[in-house]
Design a protein around this motif. Structure first.
Motif, PDB file in Angstrom:
ATOM      1  N   TYR A  92       0.938  -1.040   0.054  1.00  0.00           N
ATOM      2  CA  TYR A  92      -0.091  -0.257   0.122  1.00  0.00           C
ATOM      3  C   TYR A  92       0.966   1.245  -0.051  1.00  0.00           C
ATOM      4  O   TYR A  92       0.408   2.246  -0.385  1.00  0.00           O
ATOM      5  CB  TYR A  92      -0.917   0.064   1.057  1.00  0.00           C
ATOM      6  CG  TYR A  92      -2.156  -0.884   1.144  1.00  0.00           C
ATOM      7  CD1 TYR A  92      -2.903  -1.139   0.004  1.00  0.00           C
ATOM      8  CD2 TYR A  92      -2.615  -1.556   2.269  1.00  0.00           C
ATOM      9  CE1 TYR A  92      -3.791  -1.909  -0.036  1.00  0.00           C
ATOM     10  CE2 TYR A  92      -3.710  -2.528   2.247  1.00  0.00           C
ATOM     11  CZ  TYR A  92      -4.439  -2.687   1.059  1.00  0.00           C
ATOM     12  OH  TYR A  92      -5.381  -3.500   1.124  1.00  0.00           O
ATOM     13  N   THR A  93       1.900   1.171   0.669  1.00  0.00           N
ATOM     14  CA  THR A  93       2.831   2.284   0.664  1.00  0.00           C
ATOM     15  C   THR A  93       3.833   2.392  -0.428  1.00  0.00           C
ATOM     16  O   THR A  93       4.454   3.426  -0.985  1.00  0.00           O
ATOM     17  CB  THR A  93       3.890   2.269   2.025  1.00  0.00           C
ATOM     18  OG1 THR A  93       4.574   1.203   1.898  1.00  0.00           O
ATOM     19  CG2 THR A  93       3.140   2.226   3.290  1.00  0.00           C
ATOM     20  N   ASP A  99       1.366   3.416  -5.814  1.00  0.00           N
ATOM     21  CA  ASP A  99       0.497   4.746  -5.731  1.00  0.00           C
ATOM     22  C   ASP A  99      -0.830   4.686  -5.822  1.00  0.00           C
ATOM     23  O   ASP A  99      -1.300   3.686  -6.423  1.00  0.00           O
ATOM     24  CB  ASP A  99       0.798   5.718  -7.182  1.00  0.00           C
ATOM     25  CG  ASP A  99       2.087   6.342  -7.130  1.00  0.00           C
ATOM     26  OD1 ASP A  99       2.740   6.528  -6.070  1.00  0.00           O
ATOM     27  OD2 ASP A  99       2.546   6.567  -8.269  1.00  0.00           O
ATOM     28  N   GLY A 100      -1.582   5.190  -4.624  1.00  0.00           N
ATOM     29  CA  GLY A 100      -3.216   4.991  -4.332  1.00  0.00           C
ATOM     30  C   GLY A 100      -3.894   6.088  -4.956  1.00  0.00           C
ATOM     31  O   GLY A 100      -3.536   6.963  -6.009  1.00  0.00           O
ATOM     32  N   PRO A 101      -5.039   6.309  -4.329  1.00  0.00           N
ATOM     33  CA  PRO A 101      -5.420   5.374  -3.128  1.00  0.00           C
ATOM     34  C   PRO A 101      -6.098   3.975  -3.540  1.00  0.00           C
ATOM     35  O   PRO A 101      -6.183   3.627  -4.575  1.00  0.00           O
ATOM     36  CB  PRO A 101      -6.777   6.326  -2.626  1.00  0.00           C
ATOM     37  CG  PRO A 101      -7.453   7.042  -4.023  1.00  0.00           C
ATOM     38  CD  PRO A 101      -6.136   7.092  -4.758  1.00  0.00           C
ATOM     39  N   HIS A 102      -5.914   3.251  -2.226  1.00  0.00           N
ATOM     40  CA  HIS A 102      -6.250   1.776  -2.578  1.00  0.00           C
ATOM     41  C   HIS A 102      -7.721   1.538  -1.737  1.00  0.00           C
ATOM     42  O   HIS A 102      -7.918   1.838  -0.467  1.00  0.00           O
ATOM     43  CB  HIS A 102      -5.239   1.028  -1.853  1.00  0.00           C
ATOM     44  CG  HIS A 102      -3.848   1.286  -2.603  1.00  0.00           C
ATOM     45  ND1 HIS A 102      -3.586   0.715  -3.692  1.00  0.00           N
ATOM     46  CD2 HIS A 102      -3.006   1.967  -1.963  1.00  0.00           C
ATOM     47  CE1 HIS A 102      -2.471   1.297  -4.115  1.00  0.00           C
ATOM     48  NE2 HIS A 102      -1.861   1.809  -3.060  1.00  0.00           N
ATOM     49  N   SER A 103      -8.591   1.152  -2.420  1.00  0.00           N
ATOM     50  CA  SER A 103      -9.971   1.298  -2.014  1.00  0.00           C
ATOM     51  C   SER A 103     -10.380   0.422  -0.744  1.00  0.00           C
ATOM     52  O   SER A 103     -11.318   0.580  -0.098  1.00  0.00           O
ATOM     53  CB  SER A 103     -11.068   0.793  -3.175  1.00  0.00           C
ATOM     54  OG  SER A 103     -10.486  -0.566  -3.680  1.00  0.00           O
ATOM     55  N   GLN A 138      -7.763  -0.444   1.549  1.00  0.00           N
ATOM     56  CA  GLN A 138      -6.829  -0.078   2.362  1.00  0.00           C
ATOM     57  C   GLN A 138      -7.126   0.061   4.135  1.00  0.00           C
ATOM     58  O   GLN A 138      -6.585  -0.669   4.877  1.00  0.00           O
ATOM     59  CB  GLN A 138      -5.852   0.990   2.157  1.00  0.00           C
ATOM     60  CG  GLN A 138      -4.695   1.144   3.167  1.00  0.00           C
ATOM     61  CD  GLN A 138      -3.630   2.103   2.817  1.00  0.00           C
ATOM     62  OE1 GLN A 138      -4.021   2.939   1.912  1.00  0.00           O
ATOM     63  NE2 GLN A 138      -2.861   2.521   3.587  1.00  0.00           N
ATOM     64  N   ILE A 152      -6.792   7.815   6.369  1.00  0.00           N
ATOM     65  CA  ILE A 152      -6.864   6.524   6.593  1.00  0.00           C
ATOM     66  C   ILE A 152      -6.846   6.122   8.260  1.00  0.00           C
ATOM     67  O   ILE A 152      -7.779   5.270   8.794  1.00  0.00           O
ATOM     68  CB  ILE A 152      -5.301   5.784   6.273  1.00  0.00           C
ATOM     69  CG1 ILE A 152      -5.250   5.964   4.937  1.00  0.00           C
ATOM     70  CG2 ILE A 152      -5.509   4.211   6.626  1.00  0.00           C
ATOM     71  CD1 ILE A 152      -6.107   5.447   4.155  1.00  0.00           C
TER      72      ILE A 152
END
Length: 207
Positions: free
Chosen positions: A168-169, A172-176, A178, A206
């Protein structure tokens, strides 16, 4: 033509053909892979579409990195989705389901590592895998059976979660999803200082 069909030198099935032939020949088929009605036979036949690559520990003389046995990302997703269809199958004992799905997901993870699958592909695969381990805890709690050991299940959960949170870090996100998996990590590590420090380092949204 789908993505899996154009991958050269890789296994486009949930289980490599040589393994299918060997396990059928040696009588090593799992209950979920056998033609209905042949469960009591010494050498039952398999249903090809139900065959899923089993986990093998790396050993002398074994090439677990053989390109002919490695499944590309689309096939790994297909495999996990099929395994979830077994998880939700009625009239099956949970300990049979867990034993089978746990082993086959371990083989999926092995394929991920050997191929060094990264980025969004790795994230989407690991999210699916972690959900199974969490479901197992919900279903079994701290009960130990011949197929389920909460300590071992927790170990595999933690390994996947830590890799997932790292991705996740890195990606590149955002990650739905996370927030869901950050929460799961915290719940699995209540009272752990490193988990708390990880939480404090998360972006405000977050947290």
């Amino acid at each position: 033509m789908d993505t899996a069909s154009i991958v050269v030198g890789t296994c486009l099935m949930k289980c490599p053909q040589p393994e299918i032939e060997m396990r059928e020949r040696e009588g090593l088929l799992h209950h979920f892979e056998i033609v209905e009605g042949q469960e009591r036979l010494k050498r039952p036949k398999c249903v090809i579409d139900r065959m899923v690559k089993e986990y093998k520990r790396p050993a002398a003389g074994q090439d677990v990195a053989d390109p002919e046995t490695l499944r590309p990302v689309p096939v790994l997703h297909q495999t996990i989705d099929y395994l979830y269809s077994i998880v939700t199958r009625p009239n099956s004992e949970w300990y049979h389901i867990y034993d089978y799905v746990f082993d086959r997901l371990r083989a999926v993870r092995q394929d991920i590592v050997i191929q060094d699958i990264q980025g969004l592909d790795a994230i989407s695969l690991l999210e699916k895998i972690v959900r199974f381990y969490v479901l197992a805890v919900y279903r079994m709690g701290n009960k130990i059976t011949p197929s389920f050991d909460p300590t071992i299940n927790n170990q595999h959960t933690q390994e996947c979660l830590k890799r997932l949170l790292s991705l996740y870090t890195e990606v590149d996100g955002p990650h739905s999803n996370q927030i869901e998996f950050e929460s799961i990590y915290l719940m699995f590590n209540l009272g752990d200082t490193s988990a708390l420090l990880h939480y404090l380092d998360l972006p405000t949204l977050i947290r």
